[in-house]
Design an enzyme around this catalytic site. Structure first.
Site, short mmCIF file in Angstrom:
data_model
loop_
_atom_site.label_atom_id
_atom_site.label_comp_id
_atom_site.label_asym_id
_atom_site.label_seq_id
_atom_site.Cartn_x
_atom_site.Cartn_y
_atom_site.Cartn_z
N CYS A 121 -1.98 7.49 3.76
CA CYS A 121 -0.79 8.28 3.43
C CYS A 121 -0.43 8.12 1.94
O CYS A 121 -1.18 8.55 1.08
CB CYS A 121 0.36 7.91 4.36
SG CYS A 121 1.68 9.16 4.38
N GLY A 173 5.51 14.12 1.76
CA GLY A 173 6.09 15.23 1.02
C GLY A 173 5.39 15.49 -0.29
O GLY A 173 5.77 16.40 -1.03
N GLU A 231 -3.11 5.18 12.68
CA GLU A 231 -2.48 4.29 13.65
C GLU A 231 -1.45 5.04 14.49
O GLU A 231 -1.00 4.54 15.53
CB GLU A 231 -1.82 3.11 12.93
CG GLU A 231 -0.45 3.35 12.36
CD GLU A 231 -0.44 4.16 11.07
OE1 GLU A 231 0.65 4.38 10.54
OE2 GLU A 231 -1.53 4.58 10.60
N HIS A 270 -1.81 9.36 9.34
CA HIS A 270 -1.64 8.01 9.89
C HIS A 270 -2.57 7.82 11.08
O HIS A 270 -2.23 8.22 12.20
CB HIS A 270 -0.19 7.80 10.33
CG HIS A 270 0.76 7.59 9.20
ND1 HIS A 270 1.14 6.34 8.76
CD2 HIS A 270 1.39 8.48 8.39
CE1 HIS A 270 1.97 6.47 7.73
NE2 HIS A 270 2.14 7.76 7.50
#
EC number: 6.3.5.5
Length: 348
Positions: free
Chosen positions: A242, A284, A323, A321
């Site tokens: 990320c 974002g 996870e 992500h």
């Protein structure tokens, strides 16, 4: 109790106030996740933001401490259509209203969140207040200009954590989720280091990992991390998730840009051209495709083509992500691939 959402474009929306009576301020963003409301609220990547839940019904199952992604709620406020604020207490021993009160988080219910989400999608992210008085809110500073990483990280300094793997990872914590740390410990032992640590003074590790986090990746406070990564390109394996992908891309000389309304939710499809993965997103900002250099773009978002995975010989990072929490587990292979690449590099 009446409460108001006051946005930077002059819109004032009335609703029912719950949670803390304090005034909340932040960037107004939305998530499309239909579950995992507590995970989202405690995700450090949401620091500096007021979160709109696109799903119309929120808090319709009990609060469970075990799913929290950090010790505290990290959002600046929440906006809901139909929140079950008096849902019977779960393992936290609190209903939703009391939980938010204790956390100091203001909330507003009864809002037409469908209309609000469409407004953000069409015009871009807004800045907003949640307040009991609709008057006197004319100043809308940019939360992304702050050092949000400093607010997101629960622990400063350097800490060693023994995991199930022998290989040691220098884990640069920019506001990591608990689930991410737990997944990493299934494969590695970690040297946890906050962004303000002297990273060059740390030794005896096999690879570098850059975590998720909030804010603008090009913020001046993160320049030391970017420069540290620059010095280690081709020296150590480098991985990221990320926000970490964006920091790594900056180290390679690419640029990032602020998206119109970002990706936030657990139903975003990405593709490598052969397979499609459903993934969880919370970002974002993104890497500018016109500035890509010295690495390969392996995956993109199906809807808008946003760069979602980059790699070269000793680097691999994803924008989503793997996870999850909440979300699908389609891409948990990322952690096994990290372990394989780290082992290969250690063996020479």
């Amino acid at each position: 109790m009446k409460r108001y959402l006051i946005t930077s474009d002059g819109t004032v929306i009335a609703g029912y106030g719950y949670g803390s009576p304090v005034t909340g301020y932040g960037e107004l963003v939305f998530t499309t996740s239909m579950t995992g409301y507590l995970e989202s609220m405690t995700d450090p990547s949401y620091v500096g933001q007021i979160l709109v839940f696109a799903s119309p019904t929120i808090a319709n199952y009990e609060l469970r401490k075990g799913v929290m992604e950090s010790d505290r709620v990290k959002v600046s406020g929440i906006v809901t259509r139909d929140a079950h604020i008096n849902m019977p207490a779960g393992t936290l021993g609190l209903d939703f209203d009391r939980f938010l009160r204790d956390e100091g988080i203001p909330a507003i219910d009864g809002v037409d969140t469908r209309l609000l989400v469409r407004k953000i999608r069409q015009g871009g992210v807004l800045r907003a207040y949640i307040a009991d008085d609709p008057q006197g809110h004319s100043d809308f500073p940019d939360p992304m200009s702050e050092n949000l990483v400093a607010r997101a990280v629960d622990a400063r300094g350097v800490k060693n954590i023994r995991g199930k793997g022998e290989r040691r990872i220098l884990f640069i914590d920019l506001g990591s989720k608990k689930t991410l740390r737990d997944m990493m410990l299934e494969h590695f032992s970690l040297i946890m280091a906050s962004a303000d640590s002297d990273l060059d003074a740390i030794d005896k590790y096999d690879a570098i990992f850059v975590s998720n986090g909030p804010g603008d990746p090009d913020h001046p406070s993160l320049r030391p991390v970017v420069n540290f990564l620059k010095r280690n390109i081709g020296v150590k394996p480098i991985f990221g998730i990320c926000f970490g992908l964006q920091i790594i891309a900056l180290a390679y000389g690419s640029k990032t840009y602020k998206m119109k309304f970002g990706h936030r939710g657990s139903n975003h499809a990405v593709t490598d051209g052969n397979r499609i993965y459903v993934t969880t997103h919370n970002h974002g900002y993104a890497v500018d495709p016109d500035t890509v250099r010295d690495f390969h773009v392996r995956e993109r978002d199906i809807n808008d083509g946003t760069i979602e995975m980059i790699e070269d010989g000793m680097m691999m990072a994803v924008q989503y992500h793997p996870e999850a929490s909440p979300g699908p587990h389609d891409t948990r292979w990322f952690f096994s691939e990290m372990r394989r690449r780290t082992e290969d590099a250690a063996k020479g």
